[in-house]
Design an enzyme around this catalytic site. Structure first.
Site, mmCIF file in Angstrom:
data_model
loop_
_atom_site.group_PDB
_atom_site.id
_atom_site.type_symbol
_atom_site.label_atom_id
_atom_site.label_comp_id
_atom_site.label_asym_id
_atom_site.label_seq_id
_atom_site.Cartn_x
_atom_site.Cartn_y
_atom_site.Cartn_z
ATOM 1 N N GLY A 1 0.897 -1.179 -0.051
ATOM 2 C CA GLY A 1 -0.054 0.001 -0.001
ATOM 3 C C GLY A 1 0.980 1.186 -0.028
ATOM 4 O O GLY A 1 1.984 1.145 0.420
ATOM 5 N N GLN B 1 3.170 9.942 1.617
ATOM 6 C CA GLN B 1 4.382 9.217 1.288
ATOM 7 C C GLN B 1 5.105 9.692 0.176
ATOM 8 O O GLN B 1 6.568 9.049 0.255
ATOM 9 C CB GLN B 1 4.456 7.893 1.627
ATOM 10 C CG GLN B 1 3.738 7.186 3.006
ATOM 11 C CD GLN B 1 3.639 5.977 2.900
ATOM 12 O OE1 GLN B 1 2.551 5.444 2.143
ATOM 13 N NE2 GLN B 1 4.749 5.100 3.529
ATOM 14 N N CYS C 1 6.648 -0.144 7.232
ATOM 15 C CA CYS C 1 6.182 1.160 6.463
ATOM 16 C C CYS C 1 7.350 1.646 5.703
ATOM 17 O O CYS C 1 8.377 1.708 6.335
ATOM 18 C CB CYS C 1 5.684 2.265 7.446
ATOM 19 S SG CYS C 1 5.037 3.748 6.761
ATOM 20 N N LEU C 2 7.018 2.175 4.389
ATOM 21 C CA LEU C 2 7.970 2.559 3.491
ATOM 22 C C LEU C 2 8.655 3.759 4.293
ATOM 23 O O LEU C 2 9.843 4.081 3.882
ATOM 24 C CB LEU C 2 7.605 2.750 2.061
ATOM 25 C CG LEU C 2 7.095 1.620 1.318
ATOM 26 C CD1 LEU C 2 6.427 1.907 0.070
ATOM 27 C CD2 LEU C 2 8.259 0.416 1.115
ATOM 28 N N HIS D 1 -3.812 1.116 8.294
ATOM 29 C CA HIS D 1 -2.569 1.536 8.006
ATOM 30 C C HIS D 1 -2.348 2.825 6.984
ATOM 31 O O HIS D 1 -1.700 4.002 7.456
ATOM 32 C CB HIS D 1 -1.533 0.409 7.626
ATOM 33 C CG HIS D 1 -0.114 1.060 7.557
ATOM 34 N ND1 HIS D 1 0.866 0.434 8.171
ATOM 35 C CD2 HIS D 1 0.679 1.872 6.743
ATOM 36 C CE1 HIS D 1 2.090 1.102 7.963
ATOM 37 N NE2 HIS D 1 1.942 1.983 6.950
ATOM 38 N N GLU D 2 -2.947 2.623 5.624
ATOM 39 C CA GLU D 2 -2.576 3.540 4.953
ATOM 40 C C GLU D 2 -3.723 4.965 5.157
ATOM 41 O O GLU D 2 -3.177 5.813 4.986
ATOM 42 C CB GLU D 2 -3.272 2.985 3.342
ATOM 43 C CG GLU D 2 -2.267 1.897 2.887
ATOM 44 C CD GLU D 2 -0.721 2.362 2.894
ATOM 45 O OE1 GLU D 2 -0.200 3.521 2.848
ATOM 46 O OE2 GLU D 2 -0.057 1.283 3.266
ATOM 47 N N HIS E 1 -2.390 7.293 7.254
ATOM 48 C CA HIS E 1 -1.258 8.323 6.895
ATOM 49 C C HIS E 1 -1.986 9.509 6.292
ATOM 50 O O HIS E 1 -1.507 10.585 6.447
ATOM 51 C CB HIS E 1 -0.484 7.521 5.633
ATOM 52 C CG HIS E 1 0.639 6.830 5.721
ATOM 53 N ND1 HIS E 1 1.663 7.262 6.540
ATOM 54 C CD2 HIS E 1 0.798 5.287 5.520
ATOM 55 C CE1 HIS E 1 2.645 6.005 6.650
ATOM 56 N NE2 HIS E 1 2.015 5.173 6.122
HETATM 57 NI NI NI Z 1 3.066 3.295 5.892
#
Ligand code: NI
Length: 184
Positions: A45, A50, A98-99, A140-141, A144
């Protein structure tokens, strides 16, 4: 084109993202680059903050989980202007990454089910319910877009233990295989 990924310490990750309309300039092209960025970074995702854009857009590709849940075989979705209407079900824990937090993986407890209202890339509204793994990725997304990161759910002790590594990330002292944008 791949976007660099914003990392811990970048203020864009702590902002509440803004809704967009169908007139948002270059949305189709943005989404193409956005997907490309997610796949190249090996994410399941990705949320717009991000890549440095404070807009209410995230994407999820859960097709890799089709072995465990065949209904996910084609799960590749764009969520625009989403609202999670309801969280339900017993919370369960799973290790998340997480990226924007390279090399950090921690157990996070989240409710099992969500009901979400969102627009697709054509700006048609949908209201759907998800459970299990997809519900976790969606939470999670979605976080953000609200300026939240998974580390916010950890105990004060866990966060204290991670403090040094988080500082290192915010200074760019981390080398993921994808390109990052180090906070100024
Ligand atoms: Ni993340």
């Amino acid at each position: 084109m791949k976007f660099p990924i914003t990392v811990y310490g970048d203020p864009v990750l702590r902002k509440s993202a803004e809704p967009i309309g169908p007139d948002y300039p270059g949305l189709e092209e943005f989404l193409a680059h956005f997907w490309e960025t997610m796949y190249y970074a090996d994410g399941v995702g990705l949320a717009a903050p991000q890549v440095g854009l404070s807009i209410r857009v995230f994407v999820v590709d859960a097709s890799a989980m089709a072995d465990e849940d065949p209904s996910l075989k084609e799960f590749r979705k764009v969520f625009i202007n989403p609202t999670i209407l309801d969280y339900a079900g017993d919370p369960w824990s799973m290790e998340e990454g997480c990226l924007s937090l390279p090399e950090i993986r921690e157990n996070v407890s989240r409710p099992d089910r969500v009901r979400i209202r969102y627009q697709d890339a054509q700006f048609n509204w949908h209201e759907e319910e998800y459970s299990g793994y997809v519900a976790r990725v969606i939470q999670h997304e979605y976080d953000h877009l609200e300026g939240r990161l998974f580390i916010d759910y950890l105990s004060p002790l866990r966060r204290k233990i991670l403090r040094g590594r988080l500082m290192a990330i915010s200074r760019g002292k981390v080398s993921p295989h994808y390109k990052i944008r180090v906070p100024a």
